[in-house]
Design a protein around this motif. Sequence first.
Motif, mmCIF file in Angstrom:
data_model
loop_
_atom_site.group_PDB
_atom_site.id
_atom_site.type_symbol
_atom_site.label_atom_id
_atom_site.label_comp_id
_atom_site.label_asym_id
_atom_site.label_seq_id
_atom_site.Cartn_x
_atom_site.Cartn_y
_atom_site.Cartn_z
ATOM 1 N N PRO A 1 54.382 26.383 39.165
ATOM 2 C CA PRO A 1 53.511 25.860 40.057
ATOM 3 C C PRO A 1 53.455 26.441 41.598
ATOM 4 N N GLU A 2 54.495 27.433 41.689
ATOM 5 C CA GLU A 2 54.656 27.848 43.049
ATOM 6 C C GLU A 2 54.448 29.251 43.050
ATOM 7 N N LEU A 3 53.874 30.063 42.003
ATOM 8 C CA LEU A 3 53.843 31.480 41.818
ATOM 9 C C LEU A 3 52.612 32.135 42.629
ATOM 10 N N PHE A 4 52.670 33.118 43.379
ATOM 11 C CA PHE A 4 51.696 33.871 43.906
ATOM 12 C C PHE A 4 51.340 35.154 42.989
ATOM 13 N N GLU A 5 50.313 35.240 42.514
ATOM 14 C CA GLU A 5 49.984 36.025 41.158
ATOM 15 C C GLU A 5 49.080 37.132 41.906
ATOM 16 N N ILE A 6 49.171 38.408 41.060
ATOM 17 C CA ILE A 6 48.498 39.759 41.415
ATOM 18 C C ILE A 6 47.860 40.042 40.376
ATOM 19 N N ASP A 7 46.419 39.840 40.630
ATOM 20 C CA ASP A 7 45.462 40.076 39.314
ATOM 21 C C ASP A 7 44.571 41.331 39.534
ATOM 22 N N LYS A 8 44.704 41.937 40.624
ATOM 23 C CA LYS A 8 43.756 43.114 41.124
ATOM 24 C C LYS A 8 44.642 44.427 41.822
ATOM 25 N N ALA B 1 45.308 44.379 33.536
ATOM 26 C CA ALA B 1 45.392 43.489 32.120
ATOM 27 C C ALA B 1 46.634 42.444 31.955
ATOM 28 N N ASP B 2 47.704 43.081 32.495
ATOM 29 C CA ASP B 2 49.028 42.228 32.585
ATOM 30 C C ASP B 2 49.243 41.998 34.129
ATOM 31 N N PRO B 3 48.994 40.640 34.501
ATOM 32 C CA PRO B 3 49.175 40.284 35.673
ATOM 33 C C PRO B 3 50.677 40.224 36.007
ATOM 34 N N TYR B 4 50.961 40.417 37.411
ATOM 35 C CA TYR B 4 52.317 40.140 38.253
ATOM 36 C C TYR B 4 52.383 38.961 39.020
ATOM 37 N N VAL B 5 53.497 38.436 39.104
ATOM 38 C CA VAL B 5 53.876 37.493 40.221
ATOM 39 C C VAL B 5 54.946 37.864 41.266
ATOM 40 N N ILE B 6 54.870 37.673 42.281
ATOM 41 C CA ILE B 6 55.636 37.852 43.461
ATOM 42 C C ILE B 6 57.040 37.320 42.846
ATOM 43 N N ARG B 7 58.353 37.867 42.861
ATOM 44 C CA ARG B 7 59.414 37.142 42.812
ATOM 45 C C ARG B 7 59.675 35.899 43.356
ATOM 46 N N GLY C 1 49.828 29.523 42.015
ATOM 47 C CA GLY C 1 50.328 28.582 41.161
ATOM 48 C C GLY C 1 49.130 28.126 40.132
ATOM 49 N N GLY C 2 48.128 29.107 39.673
ATOM 50 C CA GLY C 2 47.381 28.990 38.678
ATOM 51 C C GLY C 2 45.704 29.176 39.240
ATOM 52 N N ASP C 3 45.994 28.406 40.662
ATOM 53 C CA ASP C 3 44.569 28.171 41.296
ATOM 54 C C ASP C 3 43.925 29.438 42.011
ATOM 55 N N ILE C 4 42.677 29.760 42.022
ATOM 56 C CA ILE C 4 42.131 30.820 42.593
ATOM 57 C C ILE C 4 42.098 30.682 43.998
ATOM 58 N N LEU C 5 42.415 31.696 44.855
ATOM 59 C CA LEU C 5 42.269 31.734 46.443
ATOM 60 C C LEU C 5 41.037 32.126 46.776
ATOM 61 N N ALA C 6 40.229 31.330 47.854
ATOM 62 C CA ALA C 6 38.976 31.548 48.432
ATOM 63 C C ALA C 6 39.102 32.599 49.293
ATOM 64 N N ASP C 7 40.537 32.904 50.027
ATOM 65 C CA ASP C 7 40.546 33.872 50.801
ATOM 66 C C ASP C 7 41.899 34.918 50.278
ATOM 67 N N PRO C 8 41.412 35.934 49.587
ATOM 68 C CA PRO C 8 42.686 36.696 48.802
ATOM 69 C C PRO C 8 43.545 37.304 49.919
ATOM 70 N N TYR C 9 44.577 37.727 49.498
ATOM 71 C CA TYR C 9 45.634 38.346 50.341
ATOM 72 C C TYR C 9 45.880 39.758 49.606
ATOM 73 N N VAL C 10 46.241 40.586 50.464
ATOM 74 C CA VAL C 10 46.840 42.052 49.729
ATOM 75 C C VAL C 10 48.491 41.898 50.287
ATOM 76 N N ILE C 11 49.108 42.542 49.555
ATOM 77 C CA ILE C 11 50.563 43.413 49.873
ATOM 78 C C ILE C 11 50.473 44.222 51.001
ATOM 79 N N MET D 1 55.415 28.710 46.574
ATOM 80 C CA MET D 1 54.361 28.111 47.524
ATOM 81 C C MET D 1 55.089 26.938 48.058
ATOM 82 N N GLU D 2 54.778 26.220 49.019
ATOM 83 C CA GLU D 2 55.372 24.784 49.521
ATOM 84 C C GLU D 2 54.458 24.243 50.025
#
Lengths: 480, 480
Positions: free
Chosen positions: A89-96, A103-109, B98-108, A143-144
């Motif tokens: 539930p706390e994961l930041f996900e990289i889709d783009k 195709a294979d998303p990442y998460v930030i550790r 956490g599975g939810d789409i972000l309205a304002d995306p971030y970049v690393i 995420m907190e």
Amino acid sequence: MPKDIITPREKDYSQWYLDVIKAADLADYAEVVKGCIVFKPNGYAIWESIQKGLDERIKETGHVNAYFPLLIPKSFITKEAEHVEGFAPELFEIDKLGGDILADPYVIRPTSETIIGHFYAQWVNSWRDLPLLINQWANVMRMEKRTRPFLRTAEFLWQEGHTVHATEEEAESETLMILNDVYSDFVEKEMALPVLRGRKTDKEKFAGALRTYTIEAMMQDGRSLQAGTSHNLGQNFSKAFNITFLDKDNTLKHAWTSSWGVSTRLIGALIMAHSDDEGLIIPPRLAPIQVVVVPICKNDEERAVVLEAVTKLTAHWKRKIRFKIDDRDHVSPGFKYNEWETKGVPIRVELGPRDIEKQSVAVARRDIPGKAGKSFVSQDGLLEHLIDLLETIQTALFNRAFQFRTDRTFVVSDEVELGEAVAKGFARAFWAGSRDDEDKIQNELKATIRAIPFDQPETAGRCIVTGVETTQQVIFARSY
Amino acid sequence: MPKDIITPREKDYSQWYLDVIKAADLADYAEVVKGCIVFKPNGYAIWESIQKGLDERIKETGHVNAYFPLLIPKSFITKEAEHVEGFAPELFEIDKLGGDILADPYVIRPTSETIIGHFYAQWVNSWRDLPLLINQWANVMRMEKRTRPFLRTAEFLWQEGHTVHATEEEAESETLMILNDVYSDFVEKEMALPVLRGRKTDKEKFAGALRTYTIEAMMQDGRSLQAGTSHNLGQNFSKAFNITFLDKDNTLKHAWTSSWGVSTRLIGALIMAHSDDEGLIIPPRLAPIQVVVVPICKNDEERAVVLEAVTKLTAHWKRKIRFKIDDRDHVSPGFKYNEWETKGVPIRVELGPRDIEKQSVAVARRDIPGKAGKSFVSQDGLLEHLIDLLETIQTALFNRAFQFRTDRTFVVSDEVELGEAVAKGFARAFWAGSRDDEDKIQNELKATIRAIPFDQPETAGRCIVTGVETTQQVIFARSY
């Protein structure tokens, strides 16, 4: 430049904490990046001191540093069943990537057991490769819902140790050695903060661990702060990531792993444990500036004389103590006293024309505000006096925190006493309850079992909820 | 354990580089995280040495460290027009939490000018707040099509300095001071690597900078490696992020900013500049292990005697030099010699029963392989001898690299000579060409202008493409 107002601890402890951070200029809120803060130079300098003290201990006990990728294939997180439940539930996900969908998303550790486990499986082949003892200094993100600077932020900085062993005993011994010789030793000696050492209950252990050990420190509102944890991961991750080795007996075995970490929340612990209504107090051994020297002068003529005396006085201090000469001429000495008090510098030295005449200086201790902490000292042997005084302050801060914890630790024998005790501090209770019993107490009293302490009683007593006779005591507290 | 095969430099320089990294166990490929590597302990230890040397210089020149968020609102990147053009194709984007789409995306962060500019706008109000001199040690990510360990990886580690000034002159002076007193000083003195200093052409400057300065180092194949850059950002970012201050004259002005960085690609520079066909060579000042001591013994009885002699010999070495005693008993001395040569340890000391008799040791220099680099030295005053020898090796490595660069730097007067020169090293040429001319040469010769060097000729000459008379010389080279 008006003085930042600090809410007294008695009035509102939570607001006091935020006010101290603002007044000492330790952090800034990053509203534009949800849940994150900026570690401002004054705050980051404390982290650098913490890193130095911990890194030395980590290396002295045989570990080396390395660096693993920030991104983890999302599929890795799901390989250890409890682990994914705890962190998903706390994961930041990289889709783009550069506008293209991955195709294979990442998460930030959120922590690196999975990605490191993947590499360890390739690096470990034989018993000769063990033990593998690696530490990493890194940023992680989880995420907190509620942000509190240093204590709970979406991104934080930490070290995470990850080790591989041939036997369960060796993994257990490593896990405990880190808790005792690295974490407790550092927090007690350098941070001047006494810690309670013990094991976590199954409810409170790390997602994926066999056993989690913890050090807990009492804050000035009586709550407990988990200052560091060390996990015996058993064979859970070695099975999920297939970390195997050919043992001396020529059979292939799954290895035993450990992981352990402390983070920038230690900065929060330091603030909450030692500081007062005037602002921050930093223990001398960690203080980026240990001594500030304030020249006192009424006019330019005096200024030249006093600055020369200060230069002469401090000429041989370099590399002996960490000091700063505050020679700003557009603010008053009083303004400077207040500023360095707020920022927690352990000792202030004042030097004016009359001090030059008397060959003395005024020395003010940050831990004892006002006249009680101020003395006049000869310039002869001043450096040695300051070095001694820094150690005296270090010890005084530890003793004060130790006494505070002792006064606020209660032995309780039923739930009513437990409720009264956790409103003030730590409650020590016999315990043979179930996980449901733990949940019930958390719901009713907002308190959790912080640790099953290493120091256990010699005689049995009755569990405070079930009434069953047991030899096991636990420590309950409200926590950060 | 077979010896890792290292392809000779003459045969295939690119493969040699990868082979040295593998043989010295510096990094691992992270195929599961595209474009990333693991910095293994031997590689990371070099980075720690680099960090130490740079951090000292950064602090001595008045800067403090801080830490800003990893994530940047995507909208920030677009605020500075050239900046977004330069970085957009390389960005890793966070769209889910956490599975939810972000309205304002971030970049690393690919670099932090934008997020830091956002905070500086809030922190800077008056001329009294300037200069603001902050550095950050951090990880950054930029997608790269071709990965080369240390030189070009999607994630890398670096420091990025970000400063704010009241005037253009001060920003310019800071930008140059960093290039000269921090970067050049560090790379030349600690890494033993001579650098060419100069300004980048507009084509090659940082996306969003007014002027970019660079230090370039020649590798053993004659190519140039950009080892560090320092940017005068003018008012581009202060206008994009509204960093303004009330000046002494009571008017509101846009500030002038700078940024500057060096990264883990310095590890690549170190490998490619100094190492040989036997493996890695680390300059003594940066070497995590400066001296390895190998005991020589045929049986257990000899082993006890020799180890005792080694312990006695090295008893007072601690904190004087960084050394390791290789007392493994399951591998031969020859195996150890080879291993520490491959890993680049500057000096090897051998001690056996005959050395004990003679009260001497054998000392072997890594930078001079074979018998030529080996000598027999008395145990009396050995530590002092080793300390001197480490400095001798440091100087020898610098001189060798300097001589190499001198031999491979050519003054050219037309495009044919330019083509011949860049196949071997640096080409110095008079230049008054356009950006299109630069593009043309890059397409035809695979060479770019690495720098407009600070040392310029006193007399004019004719531009190698346009024939126009000019006093400006540039350095062309092929680059990493």
